[in-house]
Design a protein around this motif. Structure first.
Motif, PDB file in Angstrom:
ATOM      1  N   ARG A  58       0.869  -1.173   0.000  1.00 40.45           N
ATOM      2  CA  ARG A  58       0.000   0.000   0.000  1.00 40.45           C
ATOM      3  C   ARG A  58       0.901   1.216   0.000  1.00 40.45           C
ATOM      4  O   ARG A  58       1.596   1.482   0.963  1.00 40.45           O
ATOM      5  CB  ARG A  58      -0.854   0.010   1.255  1.00 40.45           C
ATOM      6  CG  ARG A  58      -1.854  -1.112   1.281  1.00 40.45           C
ATOM      7  CD  ARG A  58      -2.595  -1.070   2.567  1.00 40.45           C
ATOM      8  NE  ARG A  58      -3.601  -0.032   2.502  1.00 40.45           N
ATOM      9  CZ  ARG A  58      -4.738  -0.085   3.181  1.00 40.45           C
ATOM     10  NH1 ARG A  58      -4.960  -1.088   3.978  1.00 40.45           N
ATOM     11  NH2 ARG A  58      -5.608   0.883   3.093  1.00 40.45           N
ATOM     12  N   LEU A  59       0.834   1.938  -1.076  1.00 45.78           N
ATOM     13  CA  LEU A  59       1.775   3.040  -1.233  1.00 45.78           C
ATOM     14  C   LEU A  59       1.157   4.351  -0.818  1.00 45.78           C
ATOM     15  O   LEU A  59      -0.028   4.573  -0.955  1.00 45.78           O
ATOM     16  CB  LEU A  59       2.192   3.145  -2.703  1.00 45.78           C
ATOM     17  CG  LEU A  59       2.835   1.880  -3.259  1.00 45.78           C
ATOM     18  CD1 LEU A  59       2.971   1.991  -4.742  1.00 45.78           C
ATOM     19  CD2 LEU A  59       4.173   1.667  -2.603  1.00 45.78           C
ATOM     20  N   GLN A  60       1.963   5.161  -0.294  1.00 44.95           N
ATOM     21  CA  GLN A  60       1.564   6.559  -0.113  1.00 44.95           C
ATOM     22  C   GLN A  60       2.836   7.383  -0.215  1.00 44.95           C
ATOM     23  O   GLN A  60       3.457   7.727   0.783  1.00 44.95           O
ATOM     24  CB  GLN A  60       0.895   6.737   1.250  1.00 44.95           C
ATOM     25  CG  GLN A  60       0.321   8.127   1.470  1.00 44.95           C
ATOM     26  CD  GLN A  60      -0.743   8.450   0.447  1.00 44.95           C
ATOM     27  OE1 GLN A  60      -1.408   7.575  -0.084  1.00 44.95           O
ATOM     28  NE2 GLN A  60      -0.899   9.726   0.142  1.00 44.95           N
ATOM     29  N   SER A  61       3.226   7.590  -1.403  1.00 46.70           N
ATOM     30  CA  SER A  61       4.506   8.267  -1.551  1.00 46.70           C
ATOM     31  C   SER A  61       4.292   9.743  -1.829  1.00 46.70           C
ATOM     32  O   SER A  61       3.225  10.197  -2.222  1.00 46.70           O
ATOM     33  CB  SER A  61       5.308   7.642  -2.690  1.00 46.70           C
ATOM     34  OG  SER A  61       4.509   7.543  -3.837  1.00 46.70           O
ATOM     35  N   GLU A  62       5.327  10.409  -1.562  1.00 49.28           N
ATOM     36  CA  GLU A  62       5.256  11.860  -1.683  1.00 49.28           C
ATOM     37  C   GLU A  62       6.504  12.295  -2.434  1.00 49.28           C
ATOM     38  O   GLU A  62       7.613  11.969  -2.044  1.00 49.28           O
ATOM     39  CB  GLU A  62       5.249  12.443  -0.274  1.00 49.28           C
ATOM     40  CG  GLU A  62       4.905  13.901  -0.199  1.00 49.28           C
ATOM     41  CD  GLU A  62       5.090  14.381   1.230  1.00 49.28           C
ATOM     42  OE1 GLU A  62       5.108  13.518   2.147  1.00 49.28           O
ATOM     43  OE2 GLU A  62       5.236  15.590   1.437  1.00 49.28           O
ATOM     44  N   THR A  63       6.328  12.997  -3.501  1.00 48.69           N
ATOM     45  CA  THR A  63       7.509  13.473  -4.220  1.00 48.69           C
ATOM     46  C   THR A  63       7.427  14.984  -4.331  1.00 48.69           C
ATOM     47  O   THR A  63       6.348  15.569  -4.483  1.00 48.69           O
ATOM     48  CB  THR A  63       7.588  12.898  -5.641  1.00 48.69           C
ATOM     49  OG1 THR A  63       6.268  12.751  -6.143  1.00 48.69           O
ATOM     50  CG2 THR A  63       8.287  11.585  -5.656  1.00 48.69           C
ATOM     51  N   SER A  64       8.569  15.545  -4.245  1.00 50.36           N
ATOM     52  CA  SER A  64       8.581  17.008  -4.321  1.00 50.36           C
ATOM     53  C   SER A  64       8.928  17.415  -5.749  1.00 50.36           C
ATOM     54  O   SER A  64       9.769  16.799  -6.397  1.00 50.36           O
ATOM     55  CB  SER A  64       9.592  17.577  -3.347  1.00 50.36           C
ATOM     56  OG  SER A  64      10.864  17.038  -3.599  1.00 50.36           O
TER      57      SER A  64
END
Lengths: 570, 111
Positions: free
Chosen positions: A563-569
């Motif tokens: 289960r992904l919850q990635s954050e990229t700037s």
């Protein structure tokens, strides 16, 4: 007050119905009567049923009363039950034994049979008929004075049963021997088949003997108030079987002087086979049918709410009651009247209010019911404080118990360090060598005070005399037990059976039931087992029918993702 | 709301000054900004102080609906990142929505 009660109970130990006769012979409501009286009351067609004592009279059951005959008499005897109950007390008072404590009486009886509790009588339904057991005979012969008239009725029942058993057993032998004795000269010689049949008869009879010994000649567990229906049925069956065989034998063989000896032998063999099958039927009906669990019984003790659940199979109510009692003695913690009362400080406030808890002794309940109604309204305002008091009192009590317990544990641990088992190779002065009893006495002194204080705090001191503690200590020392093992007996209230016999407070129980007690258990049946101080309320629930379905899970089908919850700037 | 962000050049990269979360390949229930937890859209999770996004008026919790005309409501996280960081674009025009805007629309509809 306990002493006269114990005496009462002691005499009530002997089956209740059988004690009634002196007062109520005229009623002849009690089937435990001598045979002559029974015969008068029965309709002639019932005579065979009545004659049928079991040849296997191990268990207690009634001599041949069937339920239908009881129903006729139910109505006119319903009112008798009340009078009987009324006289019960009188009777026990008049027959004053020397005031021996229950212990002595119990021990003489207990030696001969394992547990003789189970004296029951049905209070609600009209008649209670009583059972006679084989072993009661031996017990009663050693009994005290008033059982003299009881001996007759029981003796008679057992004698009938034994007679039928003997008859059934000897019949095949008689069948074989009579032709030989009466008309030996005319008989055709019978070769090897006959010898084979003789051997088979001998072994089958032996097996039958062993089987019936294993199945029936056991100490009865209890004394049932009503006839054991299956047993009565089996007795009828056996009797009819034997009688019909004799009829045929008499007519076909004796009268006509049949010369074919082989036929006679085969006839005898068939009877033995039939008896073996009846024995098989007995095994199935009496033993196997109840093994598969069908009902869950919930037994709740009315005094303090201790409850247990049991699984039983198809049983009649009286047998289920005995089953419950057997388990009661080793499952339920011992009934301690002292633990039922609220602490005094709470009580003093509540006295003017409500008395919510039932007390151990009956005499004090009268006061509370009288007072409570009068002052309920007035004390309603003060209701708020009592639970506070109760809470703090309980917390205080807990703390006290824990403190005493800690002291006790330490004292015992320390005492046990003073004792050591003598190793073989050590040589010690003979004066220093002690046997377990002396060793126990030596270390008892150091822990006595702590033990006494603890027992008093937990209100267990009536259950443990100094002698009993010493004995237990000796027992533990002999078996190399640790202090903790020694203490387990005192730290938790154990089941009733662990305590000394006189703590059982008599073995008489009363079975109260709305349905006839030979009915089978059904969903929703409730019956009550009463003692003087408390009662066990037992309710039945059917075990539900389970529907199991199958589901196949492929081991390869277990797969997972993240289960992904990635954050990229950006 | 339409926001226009001018990218800032820092070294070799074009910086927009915010972080995104979400996407159709992500777990929507962990999104702290979305009202509806099955919403798999792209949300702004952080805005760097003083960056071009903040200057342009982007706020934390905004949901990005379009980028330069490209739809962002049904894209994977990686695709969203790519669309935002195209090298040959100096300016990105975002169409965003936020809860305060939605509430205002609702109120205006009701009154």
């Amino acid at each position: 007050k306990i002493e006269p009660l114990k005496v009462t109970v002691d005499f009530l130990k002997v089956p209740l119905g059988l004690k009634k006769p002196p007062l109520k012979e005229a009623l002849a409501a009690l089937p435990g009567k001598p045979k002559s009286q029974i015969l008068e009351r029965h309709k002639p067609r019932r005579s065979d049923a009545m004659d049928n004592e079991s040849q296997y009279s191990g268990y207690s059951y009634k001599s041949g009363h069937s339920r239908s005959s009881r129903k006729h008499r139910d109505r006119r005897e319903r009112h008798r039950s009340k009078s009987r109950d009324g006289t019960r007390g009188d009777k026990s008072v008049t027959i004053q034994a020397p005031g021996e404590p229950l212990l002595d009486n119990g021990s003489t009886r207990g030696d001969e049979r394992d547990d003789n509790w189970g004296e029951t009588t049905t209070v609600v339904t009209g008649t209670s008929e009583h059972s006679i057991s084989h072993d009661d005979l031996t017990r009663i012969t050693k009994d005290m004075e008033d059982s003299a008239h009881l001996d007759c009725s029981r003796h008679l029942g057992v004698a009938l049963g034994g007679a039928l058993a003997l008859l059934a057993f000897l019949t095949p032998l008689a069948f074989l021997l009579l032709p030989q004795l009466l008309w030996r000269e005319e008989l055709e010689p019978c070769g090897t088949p006959c010898e084979g049949l003789f051997i088979s008869v001998a072994f089958k009879l032996l097996i039958l003997l062993l089987g019936s010994w294993a199945l029936f000649f056991r100490r009865p567990k209890a004394f049932f108030p009503r006839v054991f229906v299956f047993r009565a049925l089996l007795m009828v069956l056996v009797f009819l079987l034997v009688v019909s065989y004799w009829l045929f034998y008499g007519v076909r063989i004796l009268d006509s002087r049949d010369r074919n000896y082989r036929g006679v032998v085969q006839f005898a063999v068939s009877l033995v086979d039939a008896l073996l099958f009846v024995h098989y039927l007995a095994v199935v009906l009496l033993e196997l049918r109840q093994l598969q669990p069908q009902f869950t019984l919930k037994a709740v003790r009315s005094a303090d709410g201790a409850s247990r659940f049991y699984n039983v199979g198809h049983l009649s109510i009286q047998r289920a009651a005995v089953w419950i009692l057997e388990n009661y003695y080793h499952d339920f913690p011992v009934y301690n009247p002292a633990l039922l009362n609220l602490p005094k400080s709470v009580l003093s406030k509540k006295m003017s209010g409500f008395k919510v808890y039932s007390l151990g002794e009956e005499n004090s309940t009268n006061n509370s019911t009288g007072q409570s109604r009068a002052v309920i309204a007035a004390a309603a305002r003060r209701r708020d404080n009592s639970h506070n008091e109760f809470y703090y009192e309980e917390a205080e009590h807990e703390r006290r118990v824990r403190k005493r317990r800690a002291r006790l544990v330490v004292a015992v641990e320390e005492a046990f360090t003073h004792i050591k088992r003598l190793q073989e190779e050590e040589q010690k002065n003979p004066r220093e060598i002690m046997d377990p009893r002396e060793a126990a006495q030596a270390i008892f002194a150091s822990m006595a005070r702590a033990m006494q204080k603890y027992l008093r705090t937990t209100k267990q001191q009536p259950y443990h005399t100094m002698e009993s503690i010493l004995q237990h200590l000796e027992f533990c020392i002999t078996h190399d037990m640790t202090p903790k093992a020694f203490l387990e007996r005192y730290l938790t209230a154990g089941p009733t059976i662990q305590y000394h016999k006189d703590r059982w407070l008599a073995k008489q129980w009363t079975l109260v039931s709305e349905e006839p007690v030979t009915n089978g258990l059904k969903d929703g049946v409730v019956f009550v087992l009463k003692r003087q101080d408390f009662s066990l309320v037992v309710s039945t629930k059917k075990i539900p029918f389970f529907k199991l379905s199958e589901e196949f899970v492929d081991p390869k089908s277990h797969k997972f993702i993240m289960r992904l919850q990635s954050e990229t700037s950006v | 709301q339409r926001i226009e962000i001018h990218k800032l050049r820092q070294g070799d990269n074009l910086i927009l000054g915010f972080s995104i979360g979400g996407g159709i390949d992500q777990d929507p229930t962990q999104n702290p900004f979305s009202e509806d937890k099955t919403d798999k859209g792209i949300y702004v999770t952080r805005v760097t102080v003083g960056g071009p996004a903040e200057v342009a008026g982007l706020q934390v919790g905004d949901k990005i609906m379009q980028v330069n005309g490209w739809d962002m409501t049904m894209v994977t996280h990686d695709q969203a990142r790519k669309r935002l960081t195209k090298r040959n674009e100096e300016v990105v025009r975002l169409l965003v929505t936020r809860q305060s805007l939605q509430k205002a629309v609702q109120q205006s509809m009701m009154s």
